[in-house]
Design an enzyme around this catalytic site. Structure first.
Site, PDB file in Angstrom:
ATOM      1  N   SER A  73      36.801 -10.126  19.262  1.00 34.99           N
ATOM      2  CA  SER A  73      36.279 -10.707  18.010  1.00 34.99           C
ATOM      3  C   SER A  73      35.182  -9.820  17.404  1.00 34.99           C
ATOM      4  O   SER A  73      35.051  -9.740  16.182  1.00 34.99           O
ATOM      5  CB  SER A  73      35.778 -12.134  18.221  1.00 34.99           C
ATOM      6  OG  SER A  73      34.620 -12.154  19.018  1.00 34.99           O
ATOM      7  N   ASN A  74      34.411  -9.147  18.241  1.00 36.31           N
ATOM      8  CA  ASN A  74      33.421  -8.200  17.687  1.00 36.31           C
ATOM      9  C   ASN A  74      34.119  -6.991  17.062  1.00 36.31           C
ATOM     10  O   ASN A  74      33.675  -6.495  16.022  1.00 36.31           O
ATOM     11  CB  ASN A  74      32.438  -7.751  18.768  1.00 36.31           C
ATOM     12  CG  ASN A  74      31.326  -8.764  18.959  1.00 36.31           C
ATOM     13  OD1 ASN A  74      30.481  -8.934  18.089  1.00 36.31           O
ATOM     14  ND2 ASN A  74      31.356  -9.467  20.081  1.00 36.31           N
ATOM     15  N   HIS A 134      25.295  -7.270  23.657  1.00 30.99           N
ATOM     16  CA  HIS A 134      25.166  -8.168  24.816  1.00 30.99           C
ATOM     17  C   HIS A 134      24.651  -9.516  24.307  1.00 30.99           C
ATOM     18  O   HIS A 134      23.726  -9.562  23.484  1.00 30.99           O
ATOM     19  CB  HIS A 134      24.186  -7.569  25.830  1.00 30.99           C
ATOM     20  CG  HIS A 134      24.043  -8.400  27.066  1.00 30.99           C
ATOM     21  ND1 HIS A 134      24.999  -8.439  28.061  1.00 30.99           N
ATOM     22  CD2 HIS A 134      23.071  -9.257  27.457  1.00 30.99           C
ATOM     23  CE1 HIS A 134      24.614  -9.267  29.008  1.00 30.99           C
ATOM     24  NE2 HIS A 134      23.443  -9.784  28.663  1.00 30.99           N
ATOM     25  N   ALA A 165      26.454 -15.045  15.641  1.00 31.56           N
ATOM     26  CA  ALA A 165      25.380 -14.093  15.312  1.00 31.56           C
ATOM     27  C   ALA A 165      25.804 -12.664  15.646  1.00 31.56           C
ATOM     28  O   ALA A 165      25.493 -11.719  14.910  1.00 31.56           O
ATOM     29  CB  ALA A 165      24.107 -14.476  16.061  1.00 31.56           C
ATOM     30  N   GLU A 166      26.531 -12.502  16.751  1.00 32.18           N
ATOM     31  CA  GLU A 166      26.999 -11.153  17.134  1.00 32.18           C
ATOM     32  C   GLU A 166      27.837 -10.538  16.018  1.00 32.18           C
ATOM     33  O   GLU A 166      27.724  -9.338  15.722  1.00 32.18           O
ATOM     34  CB  GLU A 166      27.862 -11.234  18.398  1.00 32.18           C
ATOM     35  CG  GLU A 166      27.102 -11.577  19.659  1.00 32.18           C
ATOM     36  CD  GLU A 166      28.009 -11.556  20.888  1.00 32.18           C
ATOM     37  OE1 GLU A 166      28.758 -10.584  21.062  1.00 32.18           O
ATOM     38  OE2 GLU A 166      27.982 -12.528  21.663  1.00 32.18           O
TER      39      GLU A 166
HETATM   40  C1  GRF Z   1      30.706 -10.869  23.507  1.00 32.16           C
HETATM   41  O1  GRF Z   1      29.927 -12.023  23.727  1.00 32.16           O
HETATM   42  C2  GRF Z   1      29.917  -9.627  23.814  1.00 32.16           C
HETATM   43  O2  GRF Z   1      28.572  -9.718  23.490  1.00 32.16           O
HETATM   44  C3  GRF Z   1      30.075  -9.502  25.303  1.00 32.16           C
HETATM   45  O3  GRF Z   1      31.408  -9.908  25.557  1.00 32.16           O
HETATM   46  C4  GRF Z   1      31.849 -10.773  24.519  1.00 32.16           C
HETATM   47  C5  GRF Z   1      33.062 -10.134  23.932  1.00 32.16           C
HETATM   48  O4  GRF Z   1      33.682 -10.914  22.954  1.00 32.16           O
HETATM   49  N1  GRF Z   1      29.751  -8.171  25.739  1.00 32.16           N
HETATM   50  P1  GRF Z   1      34.784 -10.279  22.022  1.00 32.16           P
HETATM   51  O5  GRF Z   1      35.820  -9.597  22.921  1.00 32.16           O
HETATM   52  O6  GRF Z   1      34.129  -9.293  21.103  1.00 32.16           O
HETATM   53  O7  GRF Z   1      35.393 -11.436  21.285  1.00 32.16           O
END
Ligand code: GRF
Length: 224
Positions: free
Chosen positions: A26-27, A119, A183-184
């Site tokens: 998702s990021n 993170h 928030a990420e």
């Molecule tokens: C996120 O919470 C990131 O901060 C952590 O792992 C998760 C990954 O989520 N390192 P996605 O794969 O980006 O949805």
């Protein structure tokens, strides 16, 4: 080469970024959406997954971004293969996005200050696994997320940007994780933009943001 419009009439080469994933992605998708804006100063030129079944690979495919699977189990083997794939695509910076492998020190050194991670905690609090569970156990009133330059020690390194979210009564790990994840998705594009604009300078263990107030590295009201 795609050009980004920084100011009307001035086009600069966009920073070529490789994204390393292991799962949902998702990021990665948030970064893909940011890069779709003409004025955004970075482009994702390669996605590498450590797992062949990572759901995030579909995001890369939909956006027509080349992807590679590097599934070598040993650290040095993974690093060598990933490094070769990144250099073959002319990658200038690497973003870890839900990447669940520990990188070997030689890779981290080779990409020093061009390698970033996100993170889901306010580092240096709660590094490692289950940071949301750690935050709930500690009873903190705020948690959040951090984008930082990667150093050999896991979830350590100069902090580029942070966003804080409240920890609410009745939160469980999933609810808190979802609030932090929202928030990420806003923080990572903001931090990558600062990197792509060459605004970040590492001074000792800290990041100085050139020509800016500290507020550039803070995502205020991330849930607004
Ligand atoms: C996120 O919470 C990131 O901060 C952590 O792992 C998760 C990954 O989520 N390192 P996605 O794969 O980006 O949805």
């Amino acid at each position: 080469m795609r050009l980004g419009i920084v100011q009307p009439g001035i086009a600069l080469a966009r920073l070529r970024v490789g994204v390393l994933i292991s799962g949902r992605g998702s990021n990665l998708q948030a970064l893909i959406e940011a890069c779709a804006e003409l004025a955004y100063p970075a482009e994702i030129a390669l996605v590498i997954s450590s797992r062949p079944d990572a759901a995030g690979l579909a995001h890369a495919a939909r956006a027509a971004i080349p992807s590679a699977i590097v599934a070598e189990r040993d650290r040095a083997g993974f690093a060598a293969a990933a490094d070769q794939a990144l250099r073959a695509r002319g990658i200038e910076a690497v973003a870890l996005a839900g990447f669940m492998r520990v990188l070997d020190d030689a890779f981290v050194e080779a990409w020093r200050d061009r390698l970033v991670n996100i993170h889901p905690s306010l580092l240096p609090s709660f590094p490692g696994l289950h940071p949301q569970r750690q935050a709930l156990a500690a009873g903190v009133r705020f948690s959040g997320c951090t984008v930082h330059f990667v150093r050999p020690e896991v979830d350590r390194g100069p902090i580029i940007a942070q966003a804080a979210v409240p920890v609410l009564a009745g939160d469980d790990e999933d609810r808190l994780a979802a609030r932090i994840l929202a928030a990420e998705h806003r923080l990572y594009p903001l931090a990558l933009r600062l990197l792509a604009e060459r605004k970040l300078r590492v001074v000792g263990d800290r990041v100085v943001i050139a020509g800016a107030t500290e507020a550039e590295g803070m995502l205020l009201n991330p849930l607004a």
